[in-house]
Scaffold this active site. Sequence first.
Site: not given
Ligand code: 5GP
Ligand code: ZN
Length: 105
Positions: A83, A4, A46, A89, A96, A7, A30, A94
Site C-alpha cells: 500500500n 515510527c 526507515h 490505505g 512494508h 522502527c 500482522d 514505513h
Molecule cells: P498498511 O495499511 O500501512 O499497508 O499496513 C499496516 C499494517 O500494519 C496493518 O495491516 C496493521 O494491522 C499492521 N500493524 C500496525 N501496527 C502494528 C503492530 O504494532 N504490530 C504488528 N505486528 N502489526 C501492526
Molecule cells: Zn520506521
Amino acid sequence: MSDCIFCKIINGEFGTKFVYENEWAVVFKDINPKAETHLLVVPRTHVESLNELDDEVLLGKLMMTVKDVTKKEGIKSYRTVINTGKDAGQEVFHLHIHILSGRIK
Ligand code: 5GP
Ligand code: ZN
C-alpha cells in the site's frame, strides 16, 4: 525514526517475535491479520513508502526476502501487497510488503 512503530519493532522495543530476518529486513505477523497467514516484510532502514525508495538493490532484497520466508514457512501460494499513500490505505509510513495466504478474513 524515533516515533515510527515499525522502527520500534525492529529495535525490539515491543518484543515482537520475528518469523524471519536477514541483513535487510525483518518479517513478523500482522497484528490484525486479513488472511489466515498475514506477514509483513519490513526493511531495517526507515523509508516512508515506495514513493520515497530510491534503492533498487534493497527492493530486490525485499522481494527475495518474500521468497525466502515463504519457502521457509512452507507457504506455496500467496499474494503480495504494497500500500502506497494514505488514499491507498497505507497506515504505517514505513515501507512494508504484505504477504497474504489462505482464507481471506
Ligand atoms: P498498511 O495499511 O500501512 O499497508 O499496513 C499496516 C499494517 O500494519 C496493518 O495491516 C496493521 O494491522 C499492521 N500493524 C500496525 N501496527 C502494528 C503492530 O504494532 N504490530 C504488528 N505486528 N502489526 C501492526
Ligand atoms: Zn520506521
